[in-house]
Design an enzyme around this catalytic site. Structure first.
Site, PDB file in Angstrom:
ATOM      1  N   GLY A  71       0.822  -1.204   0.000  1.00  8.65           N
ATOM      2  CA  GLY A  71       0.000   0.000   0.000  1.00  8.65           C
ATOM      3  C   GLY A  71       0.853   1.248   0.000  1.00  8.65           C
ATOM      4  O   GLY A  71       0.603   2.208   0.731  1.00  8.65           O
ATOM      5  N   ALA A  72       1.872   1.256  -0.879  1.00 12.43           N
ATOM      6  CA  ALA A  72       2.948   2.242  -0.774  1.00 12.43           C
ATOM      7  C   ALA A  72       2.758   3.485  -1.628  1.00 12.43           C
ATOM      8  O   ALA A  72       3.599   4.380  -1.586  1.00 12.43           O
ATOM      9  CB  ALA A  72       4.282   1.573  -1.139  1.00 12.43           C
ATOM     10  N   ASN A  73       1.704   3.574  -2.399  1.00 13.10           N
ATOM     11  CA  ASN A  73       1.593   4.696  -3.330  1.00 13.10           C
ATOM     12  C   ASN A  73       0.838   5.895  -2.758  1.00 13.10           C
ATOM     13  O   ASN A  73       0.776   6.955  -3.377  1.00 13.10           O
ATOM     14  CB  ASN A  73       0.922   4.263  -4.639  1.00 13.10           C
ATOM     15  CG  ASN A  73      -0.511   3.817  -4.433  1.00 13.10           C
ATOM     16  OD1 ASN A  73      -0.745   2.690  -4.028  1.00 13.10           O
ATOM     17  ND2 ASN A  73      -1.467   4.691  -4.691  1.00 13.10           N
ATOM     18  N   THR A  74       0.279   5.739  -1.545  1.00 10.68           N
ATOM     19  CA  THR A  74      -0.495   6.840  -0.978  1.00 10.68           C
ATOM     20  C   THR A  74      -0.471   6.768   0.537  1.00 10.68           C
ATOM     21  O   THR A  74      -0.090   5.755   1.124  1.00 10.68           O
ATOM     22  CB  THR A  74      -1.958   6.793  -1.481  1.00 10.68           C
ATOM     23  OG1 THR A  74      -2.647   7.979  -1.085  1.00 10.68           O
ATOM     24  CG2 THR A  74      -2.693   5.574  -0.927  1.00 10.68           C
ATOM     25  N   GLY A  75      -0.862   7.857   1.178  1.00  5.20           N
ATOM     26  CA  GLY A  75      -1.071   7.861   2.617  1.00  5.20           C
ATOM     27  C   GLY A  75       0.144   7.476   3.436  1.00  5.20           C
ATOM     28  O   GLY A  75       1.278   7.894   3.178  1.00  5.20           O
ATOM     29  N   GLY A  84       1.681   4.632   3.725  1.00  7.15           N
ATOM     30  CA  GLY A  84       2.671   3.843   2.998  1.00  7.15           C
ATOM     31  C   GLY A  84       3.617   4.711   2.216  1.00  7.15           C
ATOM     32  O   GLY A  84       4.837   4.499   2.222  1.00  7.15           O
ATOM     33  N   SER A 108      -4.440  -1.323  14.396  1.00 11.64           N
ATOM     34  CA  SER A 108      -5.275  -0.176  14.741  1.00 11.64           C
ATOM     35  C   SER A 108      -5.839  -0.366  16.132  1.00 11.64           C
ATOM     36  O   SER A 108      -5.970  -1.501  16.618  1.00 11.64           O
ATOM     37  CB  SER A 108      -6.425  -0.046  13.738  1.00 11.64           C
ATOM     38  OG  SER A 108      -7.407   0.865  14.195  1.00 11.64           O
ATOM     39  N   TYR A 139     -14.301  -4.587   9.668  1.00 11.29           N
ATOM     40  CA  TYR A 139     -13.009  -3.912   9.784  1.00 11.29           C
ATOM     41  C   TYR A 139     -12.348  -4.218  11.124  1.00 11.29           C
ATOM     42  O   TYR A 139     -11.153  -4.552  11.183  1.00 11.29           O
ATOM     43  CB  TYR A 139     -13.193  -2.400   9.628  1.00 11.29           C
ATOM     44  CG  TYR A 139     -11.922  -1.612   9.852  1.00 11.29           C
ATOM     45  CD1 TYR A 139     -10.894  -1.638   8.918  1.00 11.29           C
ATOM     46  CD2 TYR A 139     -11.736  -0.858  11.018  1.00 11.29           C
ATOM     47  CE1 TYR A 139      -9.714  -0.932   9.130  1.00 11.29           C
ATOM     48  CE2 TYR A 139     -10.567  -0.151  11.231  1.00 11.29           C
ATOM     49  CZ  TYR A 139      -9.552  -0.197  10.281  1.00 11.29           C
ATOM     50  OH  TYR A 139      -8.387   0.497  10.496  1.00 11.29           O
TER      51      TYR A 139
END
Length: 328
Positions: free
Chosen positions: A52-56, A58, A181, A207
């Protein structure tokens, strides 16, 4: 003195333009940014995978790892978006050893292909950061028929980690960081309906179950890796202003965009600050021998009682092995 000056430069225009309420929101946001990982480390020669490295969170994690000299593999579902983020990070850090590879955690086949490709390119892996996540999404199934929260947040990372354990062991000392979380505190493993096939579906329940699964996975994996030189720990990044809430339909409504979004903005961390505990667990040299624990705000925290259930952790492990078709 410079810090105080910078704060005043931010406060004065807000007060003059928007008034006291905006000033209070700004001060609250400053307070909510949390602890920072301030130790300087040199990660040159270290090989890292971040999902999940392309945003936020990450993306911010990759940015800091690149700044410290690491070779980073950005495991992304969307190659185009990944390349855009990669180019930005390379330009900023001048670290060319940043690579984007497709890895859809909602597909066991995609995960397998990602790992096969990685092992053809690299013989070492010093750090695996299981960061990607699905948050409060409407009911969907992964390509393999798993409920999406469970399938991506837990089973996808469970399978990915399994396929990479041989390289992690060979590269020891090495680390695994699982981004969990505080939602695990409200989680419950639905033993009779783990895949949410027979219940009235609730995104929040699904979740929280997946985040509890992250904690139980970390706990059980740490026991199985004892003595190997590979450590695994879970982290709580806090509430950060990222794209993760994009699936919540309520936040797309006009009232949420105009009224509630500014309120939530005041209590959210920036993505950079949200990544600090991940970086702490990944890089702090004092944690070389620490495994099987949970961090929040760059310090050790106690998980909820449901996260200490060893019997449930073993049950979930066995179920995850069966569903992903693997055996340790």
């Amino acid at each position: 003195m410079g810090v105080i000056t910078n704060i005043l430069h931010g406060l004065v225009p807000i007060l003059l333009t928007h008034g006291l309420v905006a000033l209070i929101a700004y001060c609250l946001r400053l307070y909510m940014q949390g602890q920072k990982f301030k130790k300087q480390t040199d990660e040159t020669g270290k090989v890292v995978i971040v999902t999940g490295a392309n945003t936020g969170l990450g993306k911010e994690t990759v940015r800091e790892l690149a700044r410290r000299g690491a070779t980073v593999y950005m495991a992304c579902r969307d190659k185009r978006r990944g390349e855009r983020s990669r180019n930005e990070i390379v330009e900023e850090t001048n670290n060319q050893n940043i690579y984007v590879r497709v890895c859809d955690l909602a597909s066991l086949d995609s995960i397998r292909k990602f790992v096969d490709g990685f092992k053809r390119e690299q013989s070492q892996l010093h750090l695996l950061i299981n960061n990607a996540g699905v948050f409060w999404a409407p009911r969907q199934l992964t390509k393999d028929g798993f409920e999406m929260h469970l399938g991506v947040n837990h089973l996808g990372h469970f399978f990915l980690t399994h396929l990479l354990l041989d390289v992690l062991r060979k590269s020891a000392p090495s680390r695994i960081v699982v981004v969990a979380s505080r939602a695990h505190e409200r989680g419950l493993i639905q033993v009779e309906d783990l895949n949410s096939d027979h219940c009235v579906y609730d995104e929040g329940v699904a979740y929280c179950q997946s985040k509890l699964a992250n904690i139980l996975f970390t706990r059980e994996l740490a026991k199985r890796l004892k003595g190997t030189g590979v450590t695994v720990n879970a982290v709580n990044p806090g509430i950060a202003d990222t794209e993760i809430a994009r699936n919540m339909m309520f936040f797309q409504t006009p009232i949420a965009q105009t009224t509630l979004k500014p309120l939530f903005w005041s209590v959210m961390k920036t993505p950079k600050n949200g990544a600090q505990t991940t970086l702490f667990a990944a890089l702090d040299p004092d944690l070389n021998q620490v495994s099987g624990v949970y961090f929040s705000e760059c310090s050790l925290k106690q998980v909820a009682p449901v996260g200490c259930d060893d019997k449930m952790a073993k049950w979930l492990w066995a179920k995850s092995e069966k569903w992903t078709g693997i055996s340790y």
